[in-house]
Design a protein around this motif. Structure first.
Motif, PDB file in Angstrom:
ATOM      1  N   LEU A  66       0.876  -1.271  -0.124  1.00 35.69           N
ATOM      2  CA  LEU A  66      -0.007  -0.207   0.043  1.00 35.69           C
ATOM      3  C   LEU A  66       0.930   1.440  -0.035  1.00 35.69           C
ATOM      4  O   LEU A  66       1.552   1.667   1.024  1.00 35.69           O
ATOM      5  CB  LEU A  66      -0.846  -0.069   1.314  1.00 35.69           C
ATOM      6  N   ASP A  68       0.915   5.299  -0.777  1.00 36.07           N
ATOM      7  CA  ASP A  68       0.045   6.399  -1.265  1.00 36.07           C
ATOM      8  C   ASP A  68      -1.330   5.990  -1.300  1.00 36.07           C
ATOM      9  O   ASP A  68      -2.091   6.581  -2.285  1.00 36.07           O
ATOM     10  CB  ASP A  68       0.797   7.273  -2.209  1.00 36.07           C
ATOM     11  N   VAL A  69      -1.912   5.069  -0.532  1.00 37.27           N
ATOM     12  CA  VAL A  69      -3.329   4.368  -0.480  1.00 37.27           C
ATOM     13  C   VAL A  69      -3.874   3.803  -1.805  1.00 37.27           C
ATOM     14  O   VAL A  69      -5.001   3.545  -1.782  1.00 37.27           O
ATOM     15  CB  VAL A  69      -4.287   5.768  -0.422  1.00 37.27           C
ATOM     16  N   SER A  93      -7.503  -0.662  -6.008  1.00 35.56           N
ATOM     17  CA  SER A  93      -6.954  -1.780  -5.010  1.00 35.56           C
ATOM     18  C   SER A  93      -6.865  -3.106  -5.688  1.00 35.56           C
ATOM     19  O   SER A  93      -7.856  -3.520  -6.431  1.00 35.56           O
ATOM     20  CB  SER A  93      -7.814  -1.436  -3.821  1.00 35.56           C
ATOM     21  N   SER A 188      -8.315   2.400   6.622  1.00 33.51           N
ATOM     22  CA  SER A 188      -7.850   3.386   5.389  1.00 33.51           C
ATOM     23  C   SER A 188      -8.902   3.122   4.603  1.00 33.51           C
ATOM     24  O   SER A 188      -9.424   2.024   4.129  1.00 33.51           O
ATOM     25  CB  SER A 188      -6.629   2.287   4.931  1.00 33.51           C
ATOM     26  N   THR A 190      -9.167   2.894   1.111  1.00 34.09           N
ATOM     27  CA  THR A 190      -8.664   2.575  -0.235  1.00 34.09           C
ATOM     28  C   THR A 190      -9.566   2.461  -1.365  1.00 34.09           C
ATOM     29  O   THR A 190     -10.871   2.411  -1.084  1.00 34.09           O
ATOM     30  CB  THR A 190      -8.067   1.397  -0.063  1.00 34.09           C
ATOM     31  N   ASN A 211      -8.076  11.323   2.507  1.00 30.19           N
ATOM     32  CA  ASN A 211      -7.559  10.375   3.608  1.00 30.19           C
ATOM     33  C   ASN A 211      -6.938  11.057   4.604  1.00 30.19           C
ATOM     34  O   ASN A 211      -5.637  11.389   4.453  1.00 30.19           O
ATOM     35  CB  ASN A 211      -6.484   9.298   2.521  1.00 30.19           C
ATOM     36  N   GLU A 217      -3.813   4.826   6.578  1.00 25.15           N
ATOM     37  CA  GLU A 217      -3.210   4.866   5.343  1.00 25.15           C
ATOM     38  C   GLU A 217      -1.807   5.081   5.210  1.00 25.15           C
ATOM     39  O   GLU A 217      -1.014   4.428   4.387  1.00 25.15           O
ATOM     40  CB  GLU A 217      -3.957   6.268   4.612  1.00 25.15           C
ATOM     41  N   TYR A 218      -1.146   5.573   6.539  1.00 23.59           N
ATOM     42  CA  TYR A 218       0.311   5.703   6.758  1.00 23.59           C
ATOM     43  C   TYR A 218       0.894   5.045   7.826  1.00 23.59           C
ATOM     44  O   TYR A 218       1.822   5.604   8.308  1.00 23.59           O
ATOM     45  CB  TYR A 218       0.730   7.041   6.318  1.00 23.59           C
TER      46      TYR A 218
END
Length: 409
Positions: A66, A68-69, A93, A188, A190, A211, A217-218
């Motif tokens: 994953l 940057d999403v 995704s 997240s 996505t 996001n 996400e991070y």
């Protein structure tokens, strides 16, 4: 040991994904004849992207990241040398690669906001791929564009946002736009197929997903940046997304709507009370709104590790500053709002939406409607039949189209 492990064996070799001593994940090789940890050999080291998993097919290692999403799937040989990266039709995704070690074909599933889940057949030796199966639905995916931008929040943090619209969209500052967010519980957002996104794009509108901090996400640091006394970061990120859409001529306040549910209901509740001037309409589903008392009802005490509790005097101060119910100001011109809840909600007590609807109706100085969509047999945990889902989505989209001036199109 606080770590995740999983993998596949090929003969005496075990290829294993783990986040042990590598928070973002790595792939190690274990000799099953000498499996002691001291003999493990890292073949795909940790990177800045989060490694979600790995699989083996066609004599190769496929690592799913994953970054940057969006999903990135990279192919390595069995010594850890990167050979190529799988290309996708748009930002989206993908599932992990599925195949057999000694066969040249593998399969994966891919989806995006305007594309339903599609299964692709992938030839490992050449990288050639083709559609293997897709659901036959009347969505013109080839006409829908998904774009990712990055904007700056109030404190300078870089935040990603997806934009979905019809190809060739004219940026005239007047597109009906729906901004969605969540920002909590390490969850997240996505890219995946959204009937709402596809519908708005086909109608000449824009669907945006921010996001926000508080999500996953991070990684955990991103989550913690939106918890407890830092919860205001989440709202600032969302408001900054709204301002970016206006500044960059996608829309304007009279054609901008926001939507969120559960923790996302808290999000849009905070946004409408902190910046009512930015929005024409709000869909606030199964929301937490009275944050000074939320922990007293149903299962909400389990969420104290995310928000804190007003029962703690120090936490009371920062919760009071953003609690939507306690920041409604009489005489303010609030946007149109549709609150959605129901008696069968066993997670977020419907009292939040009921009392907030009543307070806004009594307080707003605008002529925009404040509505309560109340279902005596449903809640927000799913399980509703398809016909009911269609009915509810139709009500929500009709409300948005009414408020955003789309009914004459």
């Amino acid at each position: 040991m606080d770590a995740r492990f999983g993998g596949q064996a090929i003969g005496d070799r075990f290829f294993m994904f783990t986040n042990y001593e590598a928070p973002n994940g790595k792939i190690v090789e274990v000799d099953l004849k000498n499996p002691e940890m001291k003999n493990w050999r890292t073949i795909v080291p940790e990177t800045k992207a989060t490694l979600n998993g790995m699989s083996l097919a066609g004599g190769r290692i496929f690592a799913s990241y994953l970054e940057d999403v969006v999903t990135r799937i990279r192919m390595f040989d069995d010594k850890g040398k990167q050979l190529r990266e799988i290309t996708f039709p748009t930002l989206g995704s993908a599932s992990g690669i599925n195949g057999r070690w000694k066969e040249d074909e593998a399969f994966y599933s891919f989806s995006s906001y305007g594309q339903l889940a599609t299964i692709y057949r992938y030839q490992v030796s050449t990288g050639k791929q083709e559609v293997w199966a897709r659901i036959n639905v009347p969505v013109r995916s080839e006409e829908i564009e998904t774009k990712q931008i990055f904007y700056t929040s109030k404190d300078g943090t870089r935040i990603p946002m997806f934009l979905v619209y019809k190809k060739g969209l004219k940026l005239d500052g007047n597109r009906p736009t729906l901004l969605y967010g969540y920002g909590g519980f390490n969850s997240s957002l996505t890219p995946g197929f959204s009937a709402t996104a596809a519908f708005l794009a086909e109608q000449g509108g824009v669907y945006a997903v921010a996001n926000l901090r508080g999500g996953g996400e991070y990684g955990e640091a991103w989550h913690k940046a939106g918890m407890f006394e830092r919860k205001q970061n989440v709202f600032d990120d969302f408001i900054a997304a709204s301002e970016w859409l206006i500044k960059n001529k996608y829309t304007n306040p009279s054609r901008l709507a926001i939507s969120g549910g559960s923790n996302g209901g808290l999000l849009v509740g905070a946004a409408l009370t902190q910046r009512p001037d930015l929005y024409q309409a709000v869909i606030c589903s199964y929301p937490l709104l009275d944050m000074l008392r939320y922990q007293r009802f149903l299962v909400a005490r389990f969420w104290v590790p995310e928000y804190g509790s007003a029962e703690d005097p120090k936490q009371f101060e920062y919760i009071r500053r953003y609690s939507p119910y306690h920041n409604v100001k009489k005489g303010t011109k609030y946007p149109a709002v549709m609150f959605i809840t129901g008696d069968a909600d066993t997670r977020v007590d419907p009292l939040h939406a009921r009392k907030m609807a009543a307070l806004l109706q009594a307080s707003t100085a605008s002529d925009r409607p404040i509505l309560l969509h109340y279902d005596t047999k449903a809640g927000h945990s799913g399980g509703t039949p398809v016909n009911k889902q269609i009915e509810d989505l139709t009500d929500s989209m009709s409300f948005l189209m009414w408020q955003l001036g789309m009914l004459n199109n």
